[in-house]
Write an enzyme that holds these catalytic residues in place. Structure first.
Site, PDB file in Angstrom:
ATOM      1  N   ASN A   1      34.101   5.781   2.115  1.00  0.00           N
ATOM      2  CA  ASN A   1      34.470   6.079   3.723  1.00  0.00           C
ATOM      3  C   ASN A   1      35.073   7.491   3.563  1.00  0.00           C
ATOM      4  O   ASN A   1      35.219   8.022   2.700  1.00  0.00           O
ATOM      5  CB  ASN A   1      35.740   5.073   4.139  1.00  0.00           C
ATOM      6  CG  ASN A   1      34.967   3.680   4.447  1.00  0.00           C
ATOM      7  OD1 ASN A   1      34.025   3.488   4.392  1.00  0.00           O
ATOM      8  ND2 ASN A   1      35.966   2.450   4.677  1.00  0.00           N
TER       9      ASN A   1
ATOM     10  N   HIS B   1      25.414  -1.109  -2.558  1.00  0.00           N
ATOM     11  CA  HIS B   1      26.112  -2.058  -3.166  1.00  0.00           C
ATOM     12  C   HIS B   1      26.980  -1.570  -4.076  1.00  0.00           C
ATOM     13  O   HIS B   1      26.489  -0.841  -4.986  1.00  0.00           O
ATOM     14  CB  HIS B   1      25.186  -3.239  -3.928  1.00  0.00           C
ATOM     15  CG  HIS B   1      25.711  -3.953  -4.573  1.00  0.00           C
ATOM     16  ND1 HIS B   1      26.890  -4.440  -4.450  1.00  0.00           N
ATOM     17  CD2 HIS B   1      25.475  -4.550  -5.955  1.00  0.00           C
ATOM     18  CE1 HIS B   1      27.367  -5.404  -5.316  1.00  0.00           C
ATOM     19  NE2 HIS B   1      26.414  -5.649  -6.101  1.00  0.00           N
TER      20      HIS B   1
ATOM     21  N   HIS C   1      29.579  -1.475   9.742  1.00  0.00           N
ATOM     22  CA  HIS C   1      29.023  -0.199   9.425  1.00  0.00           C
ATOM     23  C   HIS C   1      27.392  -0.452   9.878  1.00  0.00           C
ATOM     24  O   HIS C   1      26.588  -0.064   9.472  1.00  0.00           O
ATOM     25  CB  HIS C   1      28.803  -0.023   8.058  1.00  0.00           C
ATOM     26  CG  HIS C   1      30.188   0.481   7.423  1.00  0.00           C
ATOM     27  ND1 HIS C   1      30.650   1.709   7.239  1.00  0.00           N
ATOM     28  CD2 HIS C   1      31.107  -0.308   7.051  1.00  0.00           C
ATOM     29  CE1 HIS C   1      31.772   1.455   6.588  1.00  0.00           C
ATOM     30  NE2 HIS C   1      32.199   0.196   6.420  1.00  0.00           N
TER      31      HIS C   1
HETATM   32 FE1  HDE Z   1      32.043  -2.486   3.152  1.00  0.00          FE
HETATM   33  N1  HDE Z   1      30.729  -3.745   3.409  1.00  0.00           N
HETATM   34  N2  HDE Z   1      33.267  -3.822   2.488  1.00  0.00           N
HETATM   35  N3  HDE Z   1      33.775  -1.321   2.649  1.00  0.00           N
HETATM   36  N4  HDE Z   1      31.097  -1.242   3.546  1.00  0.00           N
HETATM   37  C1  HDE Z   1      29.682  -3.448   4.093  1.00  0.00           C
HETATM   38  O1  HDE Z   1      27.582  -4.532   3.487  1.00  0.00           O
HETATM   39  C2  HDE Z   1      32.882  -5.198   2.266  1.00  0.00           C
HETATM   40  C3  HDE Z   1      34.995  -1.590   2.215  1.00  0.00           C
HETATM   41  C4  HDE Z   1      31.472   0.351   3.277  1.00  0.00           C
HETATM   42  O2  HDE Z   1      25.435   2.170   5.009  1.00  0.00           O
HETATM   43  C5  HDE Z   1      28.611  -4.715   4.112  1.00  0.00           C
HETATM   44  O3  HDE Z   1      25.393  -3.612   3.794  1.00  0.00           O
HETATM   45  C6  HDE Z   1      34.062  -6.234   1.835  1.00  0.00           C
HETATM   46  C7  HDE Z   1      35.875  -0.674   1.752  1.00  0.00           C
HETATM   47  C8  HDE Z   1      30.217   1.019   3.728  1.00  0.00           C
HETATM   48  O4  HDE Z   1      24.758   0.372   4.527  1.00  0.00           O
HETATM   49  C9  HDE Z   1      29.354  -5.977   3.575  1.00  0.00           C
HETATM   50  C10 HDE Z   1      35.162  -5.085   1.890  1.00  0.00           C
HETATM   51  C11 HDE Z   1      34.858   0.391   1.741  1.00  0.00           C
HETATM   52  C12 HDE Z   1      29.220   0.203   3.969  1.00  0.00           C
HETATM   53  C13 HDE Z   1      30.854  -5.053   3.030  1.00  0.00           C
HETATM   54  C14 HDE Z   1      34.630  -3.888   2.250  1.00  0.00           C
HETATM   55  C15 HDE Z   1      33.658  -0.018   2.370  1.00  0.00           C
HETATM   56  C16 HDE Z   1      29.917  -1.123   3.956  1.00  0.00           C
HETATM   57  C17 HDE Z   1      28.169  -4.819   5.487  1.00  0.00           C
HETATM   58  C18 HDE Z   1      36.695  -5.375   1.357  1.00  0.00           C
HETATM   59  C19 HDE Z   1      34.892   1.944   1.412  1.00  0.00           C
HETATM   60  C20 HDE Z   1      27.856   0.444   4.881  1.00  0.00           C
HETATM   61  C21 HDE Z   1      26.556  -4.437   5.445  1.00  0.00           C
HETATM   62  C22 HDE Z   1      36.650  -5.775   0.397  1.00  0.00           C
HETATM   63  C23 HDE Z   1      35.244   2.099   0.212  1.00  0.00           C
HETATM   64  C24 HDE Z   1      26.786   0.750   3.736  1.00  0.00           C
HETATM   65  C25 HDE Z   1      26.567  -4.034   4.048  1.00  0.00           C
HETATM   66  C26 HDE Z   1      25.469   1.039   4.454  1.00  0.00           C
HETATM   67  C27 HDE Z   1      29.218  -2.251   4.378  1.00  0.00           C
HETATM   68  C28 HDE Z   1      31.863  -5.816   2.695  1.00  0.00           C
HETATM   69  C29 HDE Z   1      35.708  -2.931   2.288  1.00  0.00           C
HETATM   70  C30 HDE Z   1      32.526   0.955   2.807  1.00  0.00           C
HETATM   71  C31 HDE Z   1      29.563  -6.800   4.530  1.00  0.00           C
HETATM   72  C32 HDE Z   1      33.817  -7.463   1.428  1.00  0.00           C
HETATM   73  C33 HDE Z   1      37.050  -0.595   1.133  1.00  0.00           C
HETATM   74  C34 HDE Z   1      30.102   2.608   3.709  1.00  0.00           C
HETATM   75  O5  HDE Z   1      28.783  -6.113   2.404  1.00  0.00           O
END
Ligand code: HDE
Length: 767
Positions: free
Chosen positions: A173, A364, A100
């Site tokens: 999402n 978060h 993202h």
């Molecule tokens: Fe993320 N995801 N994600 N994700 N995600 C990140 O955090 C992660 C997942 C989502 O605009 C990271 O700040 C794991 C689902 C958005 O700043 C990180 C898993 C969904 C955004 C991270 C998921 C998301 C992130 C990277 C599996 C929809 C952008 C940068 C379990 C519900 C937030 C950050 C923004 C960002 C980890 C799965 C949505 C790495 C471990 C499912 C919208 O922390």
């Protein structure tokens, strides 16, 4: 799409005026959310009428030459101004988000329709008169920070609610399910979808061997693959996407009663997407397309809005579902649990500065508030670790002190130190319990503080996955069966495009065999497109339903939209010197309906109309624009203008491309000849008549003869009268003798977004 036309300038003047009013209101804090007031107090600064200084506040007299020993001598280390500038510049970049990374954001507020205190004690859902400030970041997943906007990808939809009881982040999402069921697999998923490690190719897309190798070996991702190969991953605008919390959360009310809840964001403008060729071309022509569209709509005062919906499930009912509510690859069909829309979010302010606001924002899913809790969904559980962990690395230990992340309510705790600590806490007691600090900060009472819902935990330590997570195909099938034939065609087209980019034939075959478990016909057609073996029909295929639901129309974009507005739609008007009065009439009607008419011509500068009494300054020139910027196209009459257009290839190519991209097109009077010249194979109007064929509206013998402001005013007035043109909703067939019939038909066709029935015909247009 900076709108440089007189209209655009008019709008920015109005806007500047609005901004000026906002400025005064701002100074007085009127109508400002607490968050904006806080940012103005602690962070926002205006450099107007100020003197340049170093970062330590020393006024600077020159920035053009460094301090040297003699005019041609070496630079002196004592030049602290040089060092201040250069050292900070060298460190401007922070790590981009690991996923993202590419995103755009805006400020706004959320307002609940009625109190939800029976379901939850969460602050944003108590008082309908309360505006809870929000900051929303919309993003792609795969591409780097500078990648293009209109690629095929999932869109992140992260909302930070600044409540009186702390920040709540709903980090979702635009797709309600996910690829994997357990967070431990996330690094593998992201490594597979990101550019390949040996050559860092491709950027911003999943059309490569590694991704399809990974998911073709992971049946649990099948449902998600159906969603990402649908049109939902090529949105027309951030303002026209759904948002989903994906996971099951808990609503906990003041009596400690918990219910499972799923969150949905529904865009007021409807869900609309590009067609693939359009998305591809736009990614090349304007990588900032979605960012610009969001920015401009807010600058023009056309604020994007979403309604927040909830699906509430009694914990006791959850086990009756034919799938596990803790499985993030599953979706609860609305037919089983209806969505209740409980409030609206409005984004009404762009960030003042991208880096400190959008780039440093930390979302978060573990930022929870009293009344909202998590479930034991193993995908969500892993996220509760990852987001702060990555924020500590990317932004720093004290990220929650940064203005954009700081809550609007008081923060008192014993956290101390860490890089770039801001808060200075008086007193000696930095521990709990303490008496030397009067026991403060004191613990909150259970009725005031956060109490984790005491969910029962059953079982032994294990890495086994629950059997209830096993069915990977029923919902994938339900999704596919919910699509219209047009949408099914697009899904086949997307799989074919992506997998034709996979060089390993074995991976192609594996994907075809996997999809055979979803829909035999789809897999056979795909096998044919990819040159691999068509699979035998598999047993389980046609029968299964999800609790009696074989298909859910709500999953189909085409079936579920209301098509009742053209608000925020961009209409390209192709003029050359000598255009007729239909231009102003249409511009008036479109503006009355909340759309944005934009003129373009061969050259910049004022373009005279047929009467020579008024001119229009085009927003764009043909060579510096493309039809992909517009939702619909209009070719006015006027002998001289049309003769020039018929000789202008860039304009003709744009119009033909707009036809190919299934856009509403209107051409009147002499302008009809352009449609005929392009052999678009549609029926056109005879004299003094209106014709509509495949979304091409033609009319002859029309126009009020009133040009310029007068003509536009007439168009706006007529529009407002007939109701055929109103911001709120379009009244099909509404034309109580106000707006011209051709305009009403044109507006109704624009409201349909795409002329899907033209797809076959358009595929024959060679450009
Ligand atoms: Fe993320 N995801 N994600 N994700 N995600 C990140 O955090 C992660 C997942 C989502 O605009 C990271 O700040 C794991 C689902 C958005 O700043 C990180 C898993 C969904 C955004 C991270 C998921 C998301 C992130 C990277 C599996 C929809 C952008 C940068 C379990 C519900 C937030 C950050 C923004 C960002 C980890 C799965 C949505 C790495 C471990 C499912 C919208 O922390």
């Amino acid at each position: 799409m900076a709108d440089l036309s007189s209209q655009g300038i008019g709008r920015s003047v109005a806007n500047a005026a609005a901004h000026a009013v906002q400025g005064v209101k701002g100074a007085l804090g009127v109508g400002m959310t607490e968050k904006r007031q806080q940012l103005n107090q602690i962070a926002v600064q205006d450099n107007a009428n100020t003197v340049l200084t170093t970062s330590s506040g020393v006024p600077i007299t020159t920035v053009d030459d460094s301090l040297k020993a003699g005019e041609r001598g070496p630079t002196l280390i004592e030049d602290f101004q040089f060092r201040d500038r250069m050292a900070h510049f060298d460190r401007e970049r922070i790590p981009e988000r690991v996923v993202h990374a590419r995103g755009s954001a805006a400020h706004g507020y959320f307002q609940v329709y009625e109190s939800l205190s029976d379901l939850t004690r969460a602050a944003p859902f108590q008082d309908p008169s309360k505006k809870t400030p929000v900051f929303v970041r919309l993003s792609t997943v795969q591409g780097s920070k500078g990648s293009a906007d209109t690629v095929r990808d999932v869109r992140g939809f992260a909302t930070k609610f600044y409540t009186d009881e702390g920040n709540w982040d709903l980090v979702g999402n635009n797709i309600p399910v996910f690829f994997i069921q357990d967070a431990v697999k996330f690094p593998d998923l992201v490594h597979a979808l990101k550019p390949e490690p040996h050559n860092e190719i491709p950027q911003g897309q999943t059309a490569h061997d590694n991704f399809w190798d990974f998911v073709s070996l992971l049946p649990e991702s099948t449902h998600m693959l159906m969603w990402i190969m649908s049109d939902r991953t090529i949105p027309r605008s951030f303002r026209m996407i759904n948002g989903f919390g994906v996971h099951t959360f808990r609503f906990v009310n003041a009596d400690g009663v918990s219910r499972f809840v799923k969150f949905h964001w529904r865009p007021v403008l409807g869900v609309h997407s590009f067609i693939w060729d359009e998305a591809l071309k736009t990614a090349g022509r304007d990588p900032d397309y979605l960012r610009r569209d969001l920015w401009m709509s807010i600058e023009m005062g056309d604020f994007p809005e979403w309604e927040l919906g909830i699906q509430v499930i009694e914990e006791s009912e959850a086990d009756k579902l034919p799938f596990d509510i803790l499985d993030a690859t599953k979706y609860i069909p609305e037919e089983i649990v209806p969505i209740r829309y409980i409030g609206k979010m409005t984004l009404n302010r762009n960030p003042d500065e991208f880096f400190p606001e959008t780039e440093q924002a930390v979302f978060h899913p573990g930022h929870l508030i009293p009344g909202i809790d998590v479930s034991e969904d193993p995908l969500l559980q892993g996220r509760l670790f990852s987001y702060t962990d990555t924020a500590f690395h990317r932004v720093g230990t004290n990220f929650n002190e940064l203005p954009i992340n700081r809550p609007v309510c008081p923060v008192h705790n014993h956290q101390r130190g860490g890089f770039m600590r801001h808060t200075i806490v008086k007193g000696q007691a930095n521990y709990h319990p303490n008496s030397l600090g009067g026991g403060c900060p004191a613990l909150a009472s259970a009725s005031k503080g956060y109490v984790h819902y005491p969910a029962p935990v059953i079982g032994r330590k294990t890495s086994n996955r629950a059997g209830s997570f096993s069915d990977h195909f029923s919902q994938a099938r339900m999704f596919y069966n919910s699509m219209t034939d047009t949408e099914k065609g697009h899904i086949l087209g997307a799989f074919s495009f992506e997998l034709s980019k996979v060089s390993t034939m074995g991976i192609r075959q594996r994907m075809v065999d996997l999809l055979n478990k979803v829909d035999h016909d789809l897999s056979v057609k795909l096998a044919d497109n990819l040159g691999v073996k068509a699979p035998e029909k598999s047993e389980v295929e046609s029968s299964t339903k999800v609790l009696g639901v074989a298909a859910s129309p709500a999953l189909s974009i085409i079936k579920s939209n209301k098509y009742d507005t053209i608000r925020g739609r961009m209409v390209g008007i192709y003029i050359m010197p000598g255009y007729d009065s239909t231009v102003s009439e249409l511009m008036g009607a479109l503006t009355a309906a909340g759309a944005v008419p934009l003129t373009l011509s061969a050259k910049g500068g004022p373009v005279p109309d047929a009467s020579g009494s008024s001119t229009t300054t085009p927003s764009f020139t043909f060579s510096a624009s493309s039809s992909t910027q517009f939702d619909a196209l209009f070719i006015p009459g006027g002998r001289k203008s049309v003769d020039a257009l018929l000789e202008n290839v860039p304009a003709l190519v744009q119009i033909a491309e707009g036809f190919k991209h299934l856009k509403a097109i209107a051409a009147v009077n002499e302008g009809v000849e352009v449609v005929q010249r392009l052999s678009l194979m549609v029926k056109t109007a005879e004299d003094n008549s209106v014709a509509v064929d495949y979304g091409v509206i033609t009319a002859k013998g029309v126009g009020t003869g009133m040009n310029g402001k007068l003509g536009k005013a007439a168009g706006m007035a007529a529009g407002a009268v007939s109701g055929a043109t109103s911001k709120a909703s379009i009244q099909p067939g509404g034309n109580a003798g106000g707006t011209s019939e051709w305009i009403t038909k044109f507006i109704e066709t624009i409201a349909k977004h795409k002329v899907w029935e033209r797809e076959e015909l358009a595929s024959k247009i060679v450009i």
